[in-house]
Motif scaffolding. Sequence first.
Motif, short mmCIF file in Angstrom:
data_model
loop_
_atom_site.label_atom_id
_atom_site.label_comp_id
_atom_site.label_asym_id
_atom_site.label_seq_id
_atom_site.Cartn_x
_atom_site.Cartn_y
_atom_site.Cartn_z
N GLN A 1 -76.79 -2.50 27.24
CA GLN A 1 -76.78 -3.66 28.13
C GLN A 1 -78.11 -3.77 28.88
O GLN A 1 -78.89 -2.82 28.92
CB GLN A 1 -75.64 -3.54 29.16
N GLY A 2 -78.31 -4.92 29.50
CA GLY A 2 -79.46 -5.10 30.38
C GLY A 2 -79.28 -4.29 31.66
O GLY A 2 -78.17 -3.93 32.04
N GLY A 3 -80.39 -4.03 32.32
CA GLY A 3 -80.38 -3.16 33.49
C GLY A 3 -79.64 -3.69 34.70
O GLY A 3 -79.32 -2.93 35.61
N ASP A 4 -79.37 -5.00 34.74
CA ASP A 4 -78.64 -5.56 35.88
C ASP A 4 -77.13 -5.54 35.68
O ASP A 4 -76.38 -6.04 36.53
CB ASP A 4 -79.10 -7.00 36.14
N THR A 5 -76.67 -4.99 34.57
CA THR A 5 -75.23 -4.96 34.27
C THR A 5 -74.52 -3.94 35.15
O THR A 5 -74.88 -2.75 35.13
CB THR A 5 -75.01 -4.57 32.80
N PRO A 6 -73.52 -4.37 35.94
CA PRO A 6 -72.72 -3.38 36.68
C PRO A 6 -71.81 -2.65 35.69
O PRO A 6 -71.03 -3.29 34.99
CB PRO A 6 -71.90 -4.21 37.67
N VAL A 7 -71.92 -1.35 35.60
CA VAL A 7 -71.08 -0.58 34.69
C VAL A 7 -69.71 -0.39 35.33
O VAL A 7 -69.61 0.07 36.47
CB VAL A 7 -71.73 0.78 34.37
N THR A 8 -68.66 -0.73 34.60
CA THR A 8 -67.29 -0.56 35.11
C THR A 8 -66.78 0.83 34.80
O THR A 8 -66.80 1.27 33.64
CB THR A 8 -66.35 -1.60 34.50
N VAL A 9 -66.35 1.53 35.83
CA VAL A 9 -65.71 2.83 35.67
C VAL A 9 -64.31 2.73 36.24
O VAL A 9 -64.03 1.92 37.13
CB VAL A 9 -66.51 3.95 36.35
N TYR A 10 -63.40 3.55 35.72
CA TYR A 10 -62.01 3.50 36.15
C TYR A 10 -61.71 4.57 37.19
O TYR A 10 -62.46 5.54 37.34
CB TYR A 10 -61.09 3.66 34.94
N PHE A 11 -60.60 4.36 37.90
CA PHE A 11 -60.18 5.32 38.92
C PHE A 11 -60.18 6.74 38.32
O PHE A 11 -59.76 6.96 37.19
CB PHE A 11 -58.78 5.00 39.42
N ASN A 12 -60.63 7.68 39.14
CA ASN A 12 -60.60 9.10 38.81
C ASN A 12 -61.51 9.49 37.65
O ASN A 12 -61.36 10.56 37.08
CB ASN A 12 -59.16 9.57 38.54
N GLU A 13 -62.47 8.62 37.31
CA GLU A 13 -63.51 8.99 36.35
C GLU A 13 -64.75 9.47 37.11
O GLU A 13 -65.18 8.81 38.05
CB GLU A 13 -63.94 7.78 35.52
N GLU A 14 -65.31 10.59 36.69
CA GLU A 14 -66.60 10.96 37.24
C GLU A 14 -67.68 10.24 36.44
O GLU A 14 -67.44 9.79 35.32
CB GLU A 14 -66.79 12.48 37.22
#
Length: 198
Positions: A49-62
Motif C-alpha cells: 500500500q501507499g505510505g498514507d494507508t492506515p493499517v487496520t489491526v484487530y483487538f488483542n493483536e500486537e
Amino acid sequence: MTMHIIFLIDSNSIKQNPGGQFGSPKTYPGSHPPLKYGRGNDPTTYTNQGGDTPVTVYFNEEVLISVQDANSNVGVACAPVGFVAMTWKTDPITLGDLTGGDAIIGDVSFRDTRVSSYGYDYVVGPNSQWAQENGYQYLVTRHDASLTSPVKRNPYILVPALATPGTLQYGLEFYCAIGGEYIGNYWFDPSITIAAPQ
C-alpha cells in the motif's frame, strides 16, 4: 495474532538527503514511504500500500513495525528508534490515553533477537519515559541505535496488543547507514486503525 508492518524506504533518495541526529530527525524526503503489511512470517504474502494507508489491526493483536530498503541494497542498515504517539481519534494525545486502566496501548518496546545470527551491533540507550515533546502533547519513547554492519533482517518496534477502537497517528523515527556510513535519522507520521474482528 501479530500484524507485521514494514515501511520501504528509498535509500537512493536518503543518500541525497542527509538526515538529522537521534532525537532530532529530519522529515523523510518526499511522501511517506510505501508499506507492506500482513500476518504470518512470509512477507511475500503481505499487502502492498501507499505510505498514507492506515493499517487496520484487530483487538488483542500486537504490532511489529520495521523499516527496510525498497531497493534491496545489502549495504543499507536501518532501524526504527523512535515511536511518538501523536493523535488518537484525531484528538491530541494525553497521558491518560497511554497509561492506566483505559490505556490505548501499553509499553512500546524495541526488539532484536537476531544479533548473533546476523553479526551486527544494535546499541540501545535508555528508554525515555512518555513525556511532552517540544511543547506539544506528543508522547515519546526512544532507543538510540547504531548498526555497524548491513542487516539481513531489521530490528523492529513492538506495540503491545490493542483493545480500544479508533485511529492512532504516530511518528516513526528511524536510523539509516549506507555502506557503513551514518546517513542520519528521519521521521514520518503513519497511522494504525484499531477495529473489532469481523
